[in-house]
Structure formats: structure tokens, C-alpha cells
Design a protein around this motif. Structure first.
Motif, PDB file in Angstrom:
ATOM      1  N   THR A  40       0.757  -1.242  -0.003  1.00 44.45           N
ATOM      2  CA  THR A  40       0.044   0.011  -0.058  1.00 44.45           C
ATOM      3  C   THR A  40       0.595   1.204  -0.180  1.00 44.45           C
ATOM      4  OG1 THR A  40      -0.364  -0.256   2.405  1.00 44.45           O
ATOM      5  CG2 THR A  40      -2.059  -1.233   1.152  1.00 44.45           C
ATOM      6  N   ASP A  41       1.939   1.222   0.646  1.00 41.22           N
ATOM      7  CA  ASP A  41       2.867   2.336   0.455  1.00 41.22           C
ATOM      8  C   ASP A  41       3.805   2.447  -0.599  1.00 41.22           C
ATOM      9  OD1 ASP A  41       5.050   0.507   1.013  1.00 41.22           O
ATOM     10  OD2 ASP A  41       5.453   1.198   2.910  1.00 41.22           O
ATOM     11  N   GLY A  42       3.674   1.381  -1.497  1.00 39.53           N
ATOM     12  CA  GLY A  42       4.325   1.467  -2.932  1.00 39.53           C
ATOM     13  C   GLY A  42       6.073   0.932  -2.719  1.00 39.53           C
ATOM     14  N   ARG A  43       6.416   0.789  -1.670  1.00 41.96           N
ATOM     15  CA  ARG A  43       7.784   0.604  -1.367  1.00 41.96           C
ATOM     16  C   ARG A  43       8.241  -0.891  -1.596  1.00 41.96           C
ATOM     17  NH1 ARG A  43      10.062   3.239   4.121  1.00 41.96           N
ATOM     18  NH2 ARG A  43      12.113   2.676   2.978  1.00 41.96           N
ATOM     19  N   PHE A  44       7.380  -1.918  -1.685  1.00 43.06           N
ATOM     20  CA  PHE A  44       7.643  -3.165  -1.770  1.00 43.06           C
ATOM     21  C   PHE A  44       6.769  -3.609  -3.060  1.00 43.06           C
ATOM     22  CE2 PHE A  44       6.477  -7.712  -1.416  1.00 43.06           C
ATOM     23  CZ  PHE A  44       8.074  -8.358  -1.294  1.00 43.06           C
ATOM     24  N   ASN A  45       7.523  -4.345  -4.170  1.00 44.60           N
ATOM     25  CA  ASN A  45       6.928  -4.588  -5.423  1.00 44.60           C
ATOM     26  C   ASN A  45       7.484  -5.970  -5.753  1.00 44.60           C
ATOM     27  OD1 ASN A  45       5.223  -2.058  -6.264  1.00 44.60           O
ATOM     28  ND2 ASN A  45       7.186  -1.562  -5.956  1.00 44.60           N
ATOM     29  N   CYS A  46       6.625  -6.856  -6.339  1.00 47.30           N
ATOM     30  CA  CYS A  46       7.192  -8.213  -6.856  1.00 47.30           C
ATOM     31  C   CYS A  46       6.497  -8.736  -8.053  1.00 47.30           C
ATOM     32  CB  CYS A  46       7.254  -9.220  -5.644  1.00 47.30           C
ATOM     33  SG  CYS A  46       5.620  -9.572  -5.040  1.00 47.30           S
ATOM     34  N   ALA A 107      15.887 -14.349 -20.692  1.00 48.75           N
ATOM     35  CA  ALA A 107      15.840 -14.423 -19.354  1.00 48.75           C
ATOM     36  C   ALA A 107      14.473 -14.134 -18.614  1.00 48.75           C
ATOM     37  CB  ALA A 107      17.049 -13.646 -18.550  1.00 48.75           C
ATOM     38  N   LYS A 108      14.232 -14.794 -17.881  1.00 50.70           N
ATOM     39  CA  LYS A 108      13.116 -14.598 -17.106  1.00 50.70           C
ATOM     40  C   LYS A 108      13.292 -14.742 -15.496  1.00 50.70           C
ATOM     41  CE  LYS A 108       8.232 -16.398 -16.833  1.00 50.70           C
ATOM     42  NZ  LYS A 108       7.325 -17.397 -17.186  1.00 50.70           N
ATOM     43  N   LYS A 109      12.815 -13.856 -14.720  1.00 48.29           N
ATOM     44  CA  LYS A 109      12.932 -13.965 -13.178  1.00 48.29           C
ATOM     45  C   LYS A 109      11.717 -13.454 -12.332  1.00 48.29           C
ATOM     46  CE  LYS A 109      14.602  -9.157 -12.575  1.00 48.29           C
ATOM     47  NZ  LYS A 109      15.729  -8.347 -12.165  1.00 48.29           N
ATOM     48  N   LEU A 110      11.686 -14.091 -11.274  1.00 44.61           N
ATOM     49  CA  LEU A 110      10.860 -13.479 -10.258  1.00 44.61           C
ATOM     50  C   LEU A 110      11.523 -12.632  -9.617  1.00 44.61           C
ATOM     51  CD1 LEU A 110       9.371 -16.580  -8.632  1.00 44.61           C
ATOM     52  CD2 LEU A 110       8.202 -15.402 -10.137  1.00 44.61           C
ATOM     53  N   TYR A 111      11.048 -11.349  -9.170  1.00 43.24           N
ATOM     54  CA  TYR A 111      11.704 -10.157  -8.480  1.00 43.24           C
ATOM     55  C   TYR A 111      10.824  -9.834  -7.318  1.00 43.24           C
ATOM     56  CZ  TYR A 111       8.330  -7.130 -10.742  1.00 43.24           C
ATOM     57  OH  TYR A 111       7.281  -6.499 -11.008  1.00 43.24           O
ATOM     58  N   ALA A 112      11.630  -9.492  -6.278  1.00 39.91           N
ATOM     59  CA  ALA A 112      11.017  -8.848  -5.022  1.00 39.91           C
ATOM     60  C   ALA A 112      11.892  -7.557  -4.881  1.00 39.91           C
ATOM     61  CB  ALA A 112      10.895  -9.616  -3.811  1.00 39.91           C
ATOM     62  N   VAL A 113      11.304  -6.351  -4.935  1.00 43.80           N
ATOM     63  CA  VAL A 113      12.072  -4.923  -4.964  1.00 43.80           C
ATOM     64  C   VAL A 113      11.602  -4.444  -3.636  1.00 43.80           C
ATOM     65  CG1 VAL A 113      12.501  -3.061  -5.901  1.00 43.80           C
ATOM     66  CG2 VAL A 113      12.285  -5.039  -7.201  1.00 43.80           C
ATOM     67  N   TYR A 114      12.396  -3.905  -2.836  1.00 48.14           N
ATOM     68  CA  TYR A 114      12.101  -2.921  -1.617  1.00 48.14           C
ATOM     69  C   TYR A 114      12.763  -1.726  -1.933  1.00 48.14           C
ATOM     70  CZ  TYR A 114      11.694  -0.899   3.153  1.00 48.14           C
ATOM     71  OH  TYR A 114      11.295  -0.226   4.013  1.00 48.14           O
ATOM     72  N   GLU A 115      12.150  -0.656  -1.726  1.00 44.23           N
ATOM     73  CA  GLU A 115      12.493   0.709  -2.230  1.00 44.23           C
ATOM     74  C   GLU A 115      12.694   1.349  -0.851  1.00 44.23           C
ATOM     75  OE1 GLU A 115      12.585   2.529  -5.519  1.00 44.23           O
ATOM     76  OE2 GLU A 115      11.516   1.227  -6.676  1.00 44.23           O
TER      77      GLU A 115
END
Length: 115
Positions: A40-46, A107-115
Motif C-alpha cells: 500500500t505504501d508502494g515501497r515493496f513490489n514483486c 531471461a526470466k526472473k521472479l523479483y521482489a523489490v524494496y525501495e
């Protein structure tokens, strides 16, 4: 209560893009991203990312966990230290990393991003 997100379910249609022209080193590294979850805060995306053969300059402002599902990539820092990852490998791109990202095989990946 928010629902559990499963990557077995269908994800949104992927968006296609390229790095900015001045960042491209080799090839035509067309990429797609299908973001499956955003906090909800937009800082974590995957989600799921794909990339075609080519290389480009990167500068990570976020921490990103990657699980490579297909292909081969090489990340090289500004000192010239290179790491090669292939399907099945998992790794973290830390905030502050500067260098190049090269897709050697599509390439193909799963990602999890924390800003």
C-alpha cells in the motif's frame, strides 16, 4: 484483509520497455515486467520480469531479490568484478550497486523489490 497473492494465478499483462538509449551498451535489450503485488505504501513490489539479449548500465536505488527462472545474466560492477547467474540461481542486487546488467540468453526472473 487483503488476499494472498499466488504467482500460479494469472498476472497482469506485462508492460514492455527498453532502458534509456544512453544506458544501452549492446544489443536491443527489450524487457517486460508484470507486477503481481505492490504494498500500500508502494515501497515493496514483486512480479515477473523478462529480458532479451543485450546489456545496459544500471544504478540500483532499491534492494532487489532475484530468482532466475530461465536464461543467463552477467552483472558487472564498476571495478570489473562480474557474477554470472543461470536458471535456478537466486541473488540480491543491493541498493547502491552500479555497473552493467547483461542478458546473455533470454531471461526470466521472479523479483521482489524494496525501495
Amino acid at each position: 484483509m487483503p488476499p494472498v497473492v499466488s504467482f500460479k494465478d494469472s498476472l497482469p499483462s506485462p508492460d514492455s520497455y527498453r532502458p534509456d538509449a544512453e544506458k544501452i551498451v549492446t544489443g536491443d535489450p527489450v524487457q517486460t515486467v508484470a507486477n503481481g503485488f505492490s504494498s500500500t505504501d508502494g515501497r515493496f513490489n514483486c512480479g515477473v520480469w523478462t529480458g532479451q539479449v543485450g546489456s545496459w548500465r544500471v544504478s540500483f536505488t532499491e534492494n532487489e531479490f532475484c530468482h532466475l527462472l530461465e536464461g543467463k545474466v552477467i552483472v558487472t560492477d564498476t571495478a570489473g568484478d562480474a557474477r554470472t547467474f543461470t536458471a535456478g540461481d537466486a541473488f540480491v542486487m543491493p541498493a547502491g550497486f552500479v555497473g552493467t546488467w547483461e542478458v546473455v540468453e533470454p531471461a526470466k526472473k521472479l523479483y521482489a523489490v524494496y525501495e
